[in-house]
Design an enzyme around this catalytic site. Structure first.
Site, PDB file in Angstrom:
ATOM      1  N   CYS A  53      -0.723   6.638  -7.659  1.00 29.72           N
ATOM      2  CA  CYS A  53      -1.443   5.883  -6.733  1.00 29.72           C
ATOM      3  C   CYS A  53      -2.101   5.267  -7.534  1.00 29.72           C
ATOM      4  CB  CYS A  53      -1.888   7.001  -5.550  1.00 29.72           C
ATOM      5  SG  CYS A  53      -3.304   6.650  -4.579  1.00 29.72           S
ATOM      6  N   CYS A  56      -6.148   7.129  -5.907  1.00 28.25           N
ATOM      7  CA  CYS A  56      -6.569   8.276  -5.746  1.00 28.25           C
ATOM      8  C   CYS A  56      -8.041   8.991  -7.501  1.00 28.25           C
ATOM      9  CB  CYS A  56      -5.248   9.235  -6.012  1.00 28.25           C
ATOM     10  SG  CYS A  56      -4.076  10.068  -5.339  1.00 28.25           S
ATOM     11  N   HIS A 116      -4.742  12.683  -0.566  1.00 27.40           N
ATOM     12  CA  HIS A 116      -3.587  12.003  -1.091  1.00 27.40           C
ATOM     13  C   HIS A 116      -3.320  11.619   0.284  1.00 27.40           C
ATOM     14  CE1 HIS A 116      -0.913   8.274  -2.316  1.00 27.40           C
ATOM     15  NE2 HIS A 116       0.488   9.419  -1.912  1.00 27.40           N
ATOM     16  N   ASN A 156      -6.624  -0.042   8.441  1.00 22.58           N
ATOM     17  CA  ASN A 156      -4.940  -0.406   9.044  1.00 22.58           C
ATOM     18  C   ASN A 156      -4.308   0.561   8.850  1.00 22.58           C
ATOM     19  OD1 ASN A 156      -5.111  -2.666   9.462  1.00 22.58           O
ATOM     20  ND2 ASN A 156      -5.343  -3.447   7.477  1.00 22.58           N
ATOM     21  N   SER A 164      -1.230  -0.651   2.538  1.00 23.83           N
ATOM     22  CA  SER A 164      -0.463  -0.778   1.394  1.00 23.83           C
ATOM     23  C   SER A 164      -0.016   0.199   0.643  1.00 23.83           C
ATOM     24  CB  SER A 164      -1.170  -2.299   0.119  1.00 23.83           C
ATOM     25  OG  SER A 164      -2.700  -1.956   0.216  1.00 23.83           O
ATOM     26  N   HIS A 167      -2.319   6.872   1.007  1.00 24.14           N
ATOM     27  CA  HIS A 167      -3.789   7.125   0.196  1.00 24.14           C
ATOM     28  C   HIS A 167      -4.830   6.927   1.726  1.00 24.14           C
ATOM     29  CE1 HIS A 167      -7.309   9.118  -2.798  1.00 24.14           C
ATOM     30  NE2 HIS A 167      -7.385   9.191  -1.456  1.00 24.14           N
ATOM     31  N   HIS A 169      -6.943   5.426   3.964  1.00 19.43           N
ATOM     32  CA  HIS A 169      -8.573   4.642   3.446  1.00 19.43           C
ATOM     33  C   HIS A 169      -8.642   3.283   4.556  1.00 19.43           C
ATOM     34  CE1 HIS A 169      -5.143   2.392   2.437  1.00 19.43           C
ATOM     35  NE2 HIS A 169      -5.895   1.144   2.401  1.00 19.43           N
ATOM     36  N   GLN A 171     -11.364  -0.307   5.323  1.00 14.08           N
ATOM     37  CA  GLN A 171     -11.885  -1.491   3.716  1.00 14.08           C
ATOM     38  C   GLN A 171     -13.630  -2.158   4.711  1.00 14.08           C
ATOM     39  OE1 GLN A 171      -9.766  -4.712   3.108  1.00 14.08           O
ATOM     40  NE2 GLN A 171      -7.563  -3.249   3.411  1.00 14.08           N
TER      41      GLN A 171
HETATM   42  P1  H2U Z   1      -4.763  -1.807   2.574  1.00 19.63           P
HETATM   43  O1  H2U Z   1      -6.299  -1.489   4.188  1.00 19.63           O
HETATM   44  O2  H2U Z   1      -4.070  -2.862   3.950  1.00 19.63           O
HETATM   45  O3  H2U Z   1      -3.367  -1.039   2.568  1.00 19.63           O
HETATM   46  O4  H2U Z   1      -5.806  -2.401   1.754  1.00 19.63           O
HETATM   47  C1  H2U Z   1      -5.680  -2.141   0.753  1.00 19.63           C
HETATM   48  C2  H2U Z   1      -6.849  -2.777   0.005  1.00 19.63           C
HETATM   49  O5  H2U Z   1      -6.465  -2.122  -1.277  1.00 19.63           O
HETATM   50  C3  H2U Z   1      -6.347  -4.170  -0.508  1.00 19.63           C
HETATM   51  O6  H2U Z   1      -7.229  -5.577  -0.141  1.00 19.63           O
HETATM   52  C4  H2U Z   1      -6.729  -3.017  -2.369  1.00 19.63           C
HETATM   53  C5  H2U Z   1      -6.137  -4.232  -1.879  1.00 19.63           C
HETATM   54  O7  H2U Z   1      -6.815  -6.027  -2.291  1.00 19.63           O
HETATM   55  N1  H2U Z   1      -6.974  -2.546  -3.589  1.00 19.63           N
HETATM   56  C6  H2U Z   1      -8.467  -3.091  -4.614  1.00 19.63           C
HETATM   57  O8  H2U Z   1      -9.121  -3.040  -4.484  1.00 19.63           O
HETATM   58  N2  H2U Z   1      -7.552  -2.256  -6.128  1.00 19.63           N
HETATM   59  C7  H2U Z   1      -5.997  -1.742  -6.759  1.00 19.63           C
HETATM   60  O9  H2U Z   1      -6.153  -0.971  -7.797  1.00 19.63           O
HETATM   61  C8  H2U Z   1      -4.741  -2.052  -4.999  1.00 19.63           C
HETATM   62  C9  H2U Z   1      -5.106  -1.693  -4.066  1.00 19.63           C
END
Ligand code: H2U
Length: 342
Positions: A53, A56, A116, A156, A164, A167, A169, A171
């Protein structure tokens, strides 16, 4: 003479005073058969730590950077940001038909905890409060930068909402401009305040509490309700019961109370269809442009896509895409179903 069904059980439109948009309510369609798409079941048996992940503790992100062994909330700059810190206007021509403008901003990812497998519904109240306090600190830090005028915090949840990574999270995107929907909410709250000499959302809340039909949960400081104008079947609005324009104005007890309302709502959502309820949730707060915003009331909106079960979702397509939002189950019916889950 034929008896008329009650007005709220026949087709009608309702007005959203925050967006200025109408929603078509068609409760008579509730019984229609469904042979459309079903969502795949979400994976629920996650490990507490996944070495593959990106979010993590101790793992390597997509850009090769290693996460620290964090043990609380963890914030990092998004490796694939939608906005860059410096605006670049060099390539933008001034054409009234093909308008464009430069933008600047900062995008961050906020891991709710090292675990996670534990979402907001399962974390300790203390850990959820830490997330809300982190929102406050991030708003303070980013909002105090003169080139950043709005801080949008969102989550989201679930693959159905485009998340995506499982885990837990959220933004944080801080922008130089005030984004379109925030600007609209800003203008509409200001117009209401100028005309009525009181804030829009506290007035809505007072009315909703006196009616009680759409209120689903309250603690000492916050109320969760299905708004009269909800477009998504189980959309909710989380409101403070005291005047507050921005997260930066919350004290620690407010943060704990907001965390409680958020956590209990997520738990109720999860119970409704016995699944990790997907949603997109966002905090709307006053622009961080250095001005006072007495018309603004901080609020959180939850837009879950599910309609009838864990596998049957609502699509905003067809009439919704081309004309206006439409719903079948009424906000009152949704509120009654949700209230049973608390
Ligand atoms: P979601 O909340 O839509 O899952 O987005 C996760 C964000 O995490 C996404 O904007 C970022 C992606 O760009 N990300 C990183 O910054 N580094 C990573 O290694 C994986 C995901």
């Amino acid at each position: 003479m034929t008896a008329q069904p009650p007005a709220n059980l026949t087709p009608h439109r309702r007005f959203n005073p925050l967006s200025g948009e109408w929603v078509l309510v068609s409760p008579q369609r509730n019984q229609r058969p469904w042979q459309g798409a079903r969502e795949p079941a979400s994976a629920t048996d996650l490990p507490d730590h996944d070495p593959a992940c990106y979010l993590c503790p101790g793992t390597v992100r997509a850009n090769g950077q290693r996460n620290p062994d964090y043990d609380g909330v963890y914030v990092f700059d998004n490796d694939f940001p939608a906005l860059l810190p410096q605006p670049d206007s060099a390539t933008l021509a001034a054409d009234p038909l093909l308008r464009a403008e430069p933008v600047q901003g900062v995008c961050r990812v906020l891991c709710f905890s090292p675990r996670h497998d534990l979402g907001i519904g399962e974390l300790s109240p203390r850990s959820v409060t830490a997330v809300v306090r982190c929102w406050r600190e991030q708003t303070r830090e980013l909002g105090s930068q003169p080139q950043l005028n709005y801080v949008q915090i969102f989550e989201n949840r679930g693959a159905a909402m485009g998340c995506s990574n499982p885990h837990p999270h959220g933004q944080i995107w801080a922008t130089g401009h005030v984004p379109t929907r925030v600007q609209r909410a800003h203008e509409r709250q200001q117009q209401w305040y100028a005309a009525q000499q009181q804030s829009l959302l506290p007035s809505v809340l007072e009315r909703e509490r006196s009616l009680a039909t759409r209120v689903v949960y309250e603690n000492a400081r916050f109320t969760v309700l299905v708004p009269f104008w909800a477009a998504w079947p189980f959309e909710t609005l989380l409101l403070p019961r005291f005047p507050v324009a921005s997260l930066t104005q919350l004290d620690d007890a407010d943060c704990a109370a907001l965390a409680d309302a958020w956590q209990r709502l997520v738990q109720a959502y999860d119970r409704l269809f016995d699944c990790p309820f997907p949603y997109s949730a966002g905090v709307h707060q006053a622009p961080s442009d250095g001005h006072q915003h007495p018309a603004w009331q901080l609020h959180l909106q939850f837009y879950p896509p599910l309609l009838r079960s864990a596998s049957v979702r609502k699509f905003m397509v067809g009439f919704e895409m081309f004309a206006e939002s439409q719903r079948d189950i009424t906000p009152e019916q949704a509120a009654a179903l949700l209230r049973e889950q608390f």
